[in-house]
Design an enzyme around this catalytic site. Structure first.
Site, PDB file in Angstrom:
ATOM      1  N   GLU A  15       0.830  -1.202   0.000  1.00  0.00           N
ATOM      2  CA  GLU A  15       0.000   0.000   0.000  1.00  0.00           C
ATOM      3  C   GLU A  15       0.871   1.261   0.000  1.00  0.00           C
ATOM      4  O   GLU A  15       0.563   2.232  -0.705  1.00  0.00           O
ATOM      5  CB  GLU A  15      -0.912   0.018   1.235  1.00  0.00           C
ATOM      6  CG  GLU A  15      -1.899  -1.132   1.282  1.00  0.00           C
ATOM      7  CD  GLU A  15      -1.379  -2.307   2.092  1.00  0.00           C
ATOM      8  OE1 GLU A  15      -2.184  -2.953   2.763  1.00  0.00           O
ATOM      9  OE2 GLU A  15      -0.153  -2.580   2.038  1.00  0.00           O
TER      10      GLU A  15
ATOM     11  N   ALA B  92      17.493 -48.552 -10.006  1.00  0.00           N
ATOM     12  CA  ALA B  92      18.000 -49.414  -8.936  1.00  0.00           C
ATOM     13  C   ALA B  92      19.463 -49.114  -8.651  1.00  0.00           C
ATOM     14  O   ALA B  92      19.945 -49.255  -7.518  1.00  0.00           O
ATOM     15  CB  ALA B  92      17.809 -50.876  -9.312  1.00  0.00           C
TER      16      ALA B  92
ATOM     17  N   TRP C  96      18.214 -37.805 -16.297  1.00  0.00           N
ATOM     18  CA  TRP C  96      17.136 -36.963 -15.815  1.00  0.00           C
ATOM     19  C   TRP C  96      15.852 -37.742 -15.941  1.00  0.00           C
ATOM     20  O   TRP C  96      15.602 -38.351 -16.982  1.00  0.00           O
ATOM     21  CB  TRP C  96      17.052 -35.666 -16.617  1.00  0.00           C
ATOM     22  CG  TRP C  96      18.240 -34.781 -16.499  1.00  0.00           C
ATOM     23  CD1 TRP C  96      19.230 -34.615 -17.392  1.00  0.00           C
ATOM     24  CD2 TRP C  96      18.540 -33.889 -15.407  1.00  0.00           C
ATOM     25  NE1 TRP C  96      20.139 -33.681 -16.948  1.00  0.00           N
ATOM     26  CE2 TRP C  96      19.729 -33.223 -15.721  1.00  0.00           C
ATOM     27  CE3 TRP C  96      17.919 -33.600 -14.197  1.00  0.00           C
ATOM     28  CZ2 TRP C  96      20.304 -32.288 -14.860  1.00  0.00           C
ATOM     29  CZ3 TRP C  96      18.486 -32.673 -13.348  1.00  0.00           C
ATOM     30  CH2 TRP C  96      19.664 -32.024 -13.694  1.00  0.00           C
TER      31      TRP C  96
ATOM     32  N   LEU D  28      14.676 -38.103   2.910  1.00  0.00           N
ATOM     33  CA  LEU D  28      14.189 -36.799   3.383  1.00  0.00           C
ATOM     34  C   LEU D  28      12.676 -36.708   3.200  1.00  0.00           C
ATOM     35  O   LEU D  28      11.957 -36.287   4.115  1.00  0.00           O
ATOM     36  CB  LEU D  28      14.869 -35.679   2.604  1.00  0.00           C
ATOM     37  CG  LEU D  28      14.332 -34.275   2.859  1.00  0.00           C
ATOM     38  CD1 LEU D  28      14.582 -33.844   4.292  1.00  0.00           C
ATOM     39  CD2 LEU D  28      14.949 -33.275   1.885  1.00  0.00           C
TER      40      LEU D  28
END
Length: 313
Positions: free
Chosen positions: A46, A157, A163, A250
């Protein structure tokens, strides 16, 4: 409001603890000015839009309720809009920060300004996901990105994974990086792939986030931070948007800890029969797997596609 939302997205990942907000000032069918939250969180949207604009009688379209609290870093935006003499304020999402939460709208209304809110609020909250998650849960908003084959493999494996997806999907992943504050990978991914973890899109190279590794081993390459555990990630006080890029260990640990808020599946039309994307994630029975993920947009990046899922909380 659509223009204000587009402006807000420019600040994603760059505004620190402050939300990325967009603001458009309109009068007599003409755009007078526009603004978005600047890097580091100030000036606010703003304030940027009002600077140098004659906003008397204008309508302000803002993606978040104008703040009502004073800050050492700048004035309250609700007061700025009142002083500028705007006639109407249209807000997407209300501010969950208890210092403002409804007070900004009330202050504007008390000054005789016509106020409405809830216009495209879901889109606004998605752009400000880091801020809203921090306010609600006291931790960063975490996106888990997985590049998988049709059979859910993240690597052969043998461990080979470059990629799985094509160049268009990889470019999209770099755009996701540019919107994050931190990229997180597992120790195994760092050792096996030695990823660059930067942003390689023309004009956005400077948007590369902090790089971190989930590891208790403090001996890491220069410029890479260690995050000891999912709990330590949740406790990060100065990061609002995290992009976790794998690997499987992860990903499994974050889902098991119920820390994933958004899931990005980059799915390639190949079959690998390799290493699965997830291992044990702590589910005791199949019924517990249902009702957790809300399907979102699917983006065609031929030959690949990107599927988005949001954690239902």
């Amino acid at each position: 409001m659509g223009a204000a939302l587009a402006l807000a997205s420019r600040g994603a990942g760059r505004t620190g603890r402050n939300p990325p907000v967009g603001c458009v000032l309109v009068k007599d069918g003409r755009v007078l000015a526009r603004g978005w939250t600047q890097p580091g969180g100030r000036p606010h949207a703003e304030e940027m839009a009002l600077h140098g604009a004659n906003a008397a009688g204008a309508t302000a379209y803002v993606t978040l309720e104008p703040c009502a609290h004073q800050s050492p870093r700048g004035p309250a935006c609700a007061d700025g809009l009142i002083a500028a003499g705007v006639a109407r304020v249209v807000v997407a999402a209300t501010d969950p920060d208890p210092r403002t939460n409804g007070a900004g709208l009330a202050r504007l209304a008390a000054a005789g300004i016509a106020v409405s809110h809830g216009v495209r609020a879901d889109e606004a909250r998605a752009i400000m996901a880091g801020f809203f998650t921090r306010q609600a849960l006291g931790r960063p908003h975490i996106t888990l990105k997985l590049a998988v084959s049709l059979d859910g493999s993240v690597a052969m494996a043998s461990g080979q994974s470059r990629w799985i997806t094509g160049p268009r999907a990889r470019a999209h992943a770099h755009l996701e990086r540019a919107r994050a504050e931190m990229i997180l990978v597992g120790r195994g991914t760092l050792v096996a792939d030695n990823p660059r973890l930067d942003v390689r899109l023309p004009g956005l190279e400077d948007r590369a986030p902090i790089v971190a590794v989930m590891s208790r081993d403090a001996v890491l390459p220069e410029g890479i931070e260690a995050v000891a555990s999912p709990a330590a990630l949740a406790a990060r006080a100065v990061v609002n948007l995290v992009l976790a890029e794998g690997g499987a260990g992860l990903a499994s640990s974050l889902i098991a800890a119920d820390l994933v808020d958004r899931l990005l599946l980059y799915r390639a039309p190949i079959l690998m029969g390799g290493q699965p994307a997830l291992a044990g994630i702590g589910l005791s029975d199949l019924a517990a797997a249902h009702g957790r993920w809300q399907p979102g947009p699917v983006l065609d990046l031929a030959p690949d596609r990107v599927e988005t899922y949001t954690r239902i909380r």
